[in-house]
Design a protein around this motif. Structure first.
Motif, PDB file in Angstrom:
ATOM      1  N   TRP A  36       0.847  -1.201   0.000  1.00  0.00           N
ATOM      2  CA  TRP A  36       0.000   0.000   0.000  1.00  0.00           C
ATOM      3  C   TRP A  36       0.877   1.242   0.000  1.00  0.00           C
ATOM      4  O   TRP A  36       1.904   1.300   0.693  1.00  0.00           O
ATOM      5  CB  TRP A  36      -0.907   0.021   1.231  1.00  0.00           C
ATOM      6  CG  TRP A  36      -1.978  -1.010   1.209  1.00  0.00           C
ATOM      7  CD1 TRP A  36      -1.931  -2.266   1.754  1.00  0.00           C
ATOM      8  CD2 TRP A  36      -3.265  -0.888   0.617  1.00  0.00           C
ATOM      9  NE1 TRP A  36      -3.101  -2.930   1.528  1.00  0.00           N
ATOM     10  CE2 TRP A  36      -3.948  -2.096   0.826  1.00  0.00           C
ATOM     11  CE3 TRP A  36      -3.927   0.129  -0.085  1.00  0.00           C
ATOM     12  CZ2 TRP A  36      -5.244  -2.327   0.382  1.00  0.00           C
ATOM     13  CZ3 TRP A  36      -5.208  -0.096  -0.538  1.00  0.00           C
ATOM     14  CH2 TRP A  36      -5.867  -1.314  -0.307  1.00  0.00           C
ATOM     15  N   PHE A  37       0.442   2.227  -0.770  1.00  0.00           N
ATOM     16  CA  PHE A  37       1.069   3.538  -0.831  1.00  0.00           C
ATOM     17  C   PHE A  37      -0.014   4.579  -0.620  1.00  0.00           C
ATOM     18  O   PHE A  37      -1.203   4.262  -0.679  1.00  0.00           O
ATOM     19  CB  PHE A  37       1.729   3.763  -2.201  1.00  0.00           C
ATOM     20  CG  PHE A  37       2.925   2.899  -2.460  1.00  0.00           C
ATOM     21  CD1 PHE A  37       2.774   1.551  -2.768  1.00  0.00           C
ATOM     22  CD2 PHE A  37       4.208   3.416  -2.400  1.00  0.00           C
ATOM     23  CE1 PHE A  37       3.879   0.740  -3.012  1.00  0.00           C
ATOM     24  CE2 PHE A  37       5.329   2.628  -2.652  1.00  0.00           C
ATOM     25  CZ  PHE A  37       5.140   1.282  -2.951  1.00  0.00           C
ATOM     26  N   ALA A  49       2.916   0.321   3.530  1.00  0.00           N
ATOM     27  CA  ALA A  49       3.104  -1.017   4.084  1.00  0.00           C
ATOM     28  C   ALA A  49       3.267  -2.021   2.955  1.00  0.00           C
ATOM     29  O   ALA A  49       2.794  -1.789   1.839  1.00  0.00           O
ATOM     30  CB  ALA A  49       1.917  -1.410   4.961  1.00  0.00           C
ATOM     31  N   ALA A  50       3.931  -3.131   3.269  1.00  0.00           N
ATOM     32  CA  ALA A  50       4.082  -4.212   2.302  1.00  0.00           C
ATOM     33  C   ALA A  50       4.093  -5.538   3.026  1.00  0.00           C
ATOM     34  O   ALA A  50       4.434  -5.611   4.218  1.00  0.00           O
ATOM     35  CB  ALA A  50       5.368  -4.037   1.487  1.00  0.00           C
ATOM     36  N   ILE A  51       3.729  -6.589   2.285  1.00  0.00           N
ATOM     37  CA  ILE A  51       3.685  -7.929   2.859  1.00  0.00           C
ATOM     38  C   ILE A  51       4.219  -8.907   1.831  1.00  0.00           C
ATOM     39  O   ILE A  51       3.940  -8.784   0.636  1.00  0.00           O
ATOM     40  CB  ILE A  51       2.238  -8.280   3.288  1.00  0.00           C
ATOM     41  CG1 ILE A  51       2.192  -9.619   4.026  1.00  0.00           C
ATOM     42  CG2 ILE A  51       1.280  -8.271   2.092  1.00  0.00           C
ATOM     43  CD1 ILE A  51       0.856  -9.857   4.743  1.00  0.00           C
ATOM     44  N   LEU A 100       7.204  -8.433  -7.289  1.00  0.00           N
ATOM     45  CA  LEU A 100       7.774  -9.713  -6.869  1.00  0.00           C
ATOM     46  C   LEU A 100       8.414  -9.626  -5.487  1.00  0.00           C
ATOM     47  O   LEU A 100       8.422 -10.614  -4.745  1.00  0.00           O
ATOM     48  CB  LEU A 100       8.804 -10.191  -7.893  1.00  0.00           C
ATOM     49  CG  LEU A 100       8.244 -10.766  -9.197  1.00  0.00           C
ATOM     50  CD1 LEU A 100       9.367 -11.037 -10.176  1.00  0.00           C
ATOM     51  CD2 LEU A 100       7.441 -12.038  -8.933  1.00  0.00           C
ATOM     52  N   TYR A 101       8.935  -8.438  -5.152  1.00  0.00           N
ATOM     53  CA  TYR A 101       9.707  -8.315  -3.923  1.00  0.00           C
ATOM     54  C   TYR A 101       9.208  -7.189  -3.033  1.00  0.00           C
ATOM     55  O   TYR A 101       8.919  -6.088  -3.492  1.00  0.00           O
ATOM     56  CB  TYR A 101      11.187  -8.066  -4.250  1.00  0.00           C
ATOM     57  CG  TYR A 101      11.767  -9.106  -5.162  1.00  0.00           C
ATOM     58  CD1 TYR A 101      12.050  -8.819  -6.493  1.00  0.00           C
ATOM     59  CD2 TYR A 101      12.012 -10.397  -4.707  1.00  0.00           C
ATOM     60  CE1 TYR A 101      12.569  -9.777  -7.337  1.00  0.00           C
ATOM     61  CE2 TYR A 101      12.523 -11.367  -5.543  1.00  0.00           C
ATOM     62  CZ  TYR A 101      12.798 -11.052  -6.861  1.00  0.00           C
ATOM     63  OH  TYR A 101      13.303 -12.012  -7.696  1.00  0.00           O
ATOM     64  N   ALA A 110       6.641  -0.043  -7.921  1.00  0.00           N
ATOM     65  CA  ALA A 110       6.040  -1.339  -8.204  1.00  0.00           C
ATOM     66  C   ALA A 110       5.503  -1.317  -9.632  1.00  0.00           C
ATOM     67  O   ALA A 110       5.167  -0.243 -10.142  1.00  0.00           O
ATOM     68  CB  ALA A 110       4.903  -1.642  -7.225  1.00  0.00           C
ATOM     69  N   PRO A 111       5.431  -2.471 -10.280  1.00  0.00           N
ATOM     70  CA  PRO A 111       4.921  -2.500 -11.650  1.00  0.00           C
ATOM     71  C   PRO A 111       3.407  -2.517 -11.773  1.00  0.00           C
ATOM     72  O   PRO A 111       2.867  -2.154 -12.815  1.00  0.00           O
ATOM     73  CB  PRO A 111       5.513  -3.792 -12.208  1.00  0.00           C
ATOM     74  CG  PRO A 111       5.691  -4.665 -11.021  1.00  0.00           C
ATOM     75  CD  PRO A 111       6.021  -3.761  -9.880  1.00  0.00           C
TER      76      PRO A 111
END
Length: 123
Positions: A36-37, A49-51, A100-101, A110-111
């Motif tokens: 999330w951005f 945040a990222a998971i 991917l990461y 992010a793509p």
């Protein structure tokens, strides 16, 4: 066609809570990290945040640590952001993303992106 669709935004008073969802379609993101951005008016987009793909690793911006929780349901191809103790400075358009990461998103990019959902926190 790959799509990420956010939902759950809205207007809430300071101290309140919201839960954002981001449903993916067009492909499975079960092996992708999700994140999330947010972007406030007049400001640059920032990481929230990222998971990781399996959910075992998470990362948060310092400004939301202890208040926001990211989670995912790979069976539903969906990622969530539980936002508690909201502050007026959390007001922004929130975007979900996939890569991917996790580290790529922590780095700010992010793509795959959703269209965004507005979160407004009143004082």
């Amino acid at each position: 066609q790959v799509q990420l669709v956010e939902s759950g935004g809205g207007l809430v008073q300071a101290g309140g809570s919201l839960r954002l969802s981001c449903a993916a379609s067009g492909r499975s993101f079960s092996t992708y990290a999700r994140g999330w951005f947010r972007q406030a008016p007049g400001k640059e987009r920032e990481f929230v945040a990222a998971i990781s793909w399996c959910g075992s690793n998470t990362a948060y911006a310092d400004s939301v640590k202890g208040r926001f929780t990211i989670s995912r349901d790979n069976a539903k191809n969906t990622v969530y952001l539980q936002m508690n103790s909201l502050k007026p400075e959390d007001t922004a358009v929130y975007y979900c993303a996939a890569d991917l990461y996790t580290r790529t998103m922590v780095g700010g990019t992010a793509p795959y992106w959703g269209q965004g959902t507005q979160v407004t926190v009143s004082s």
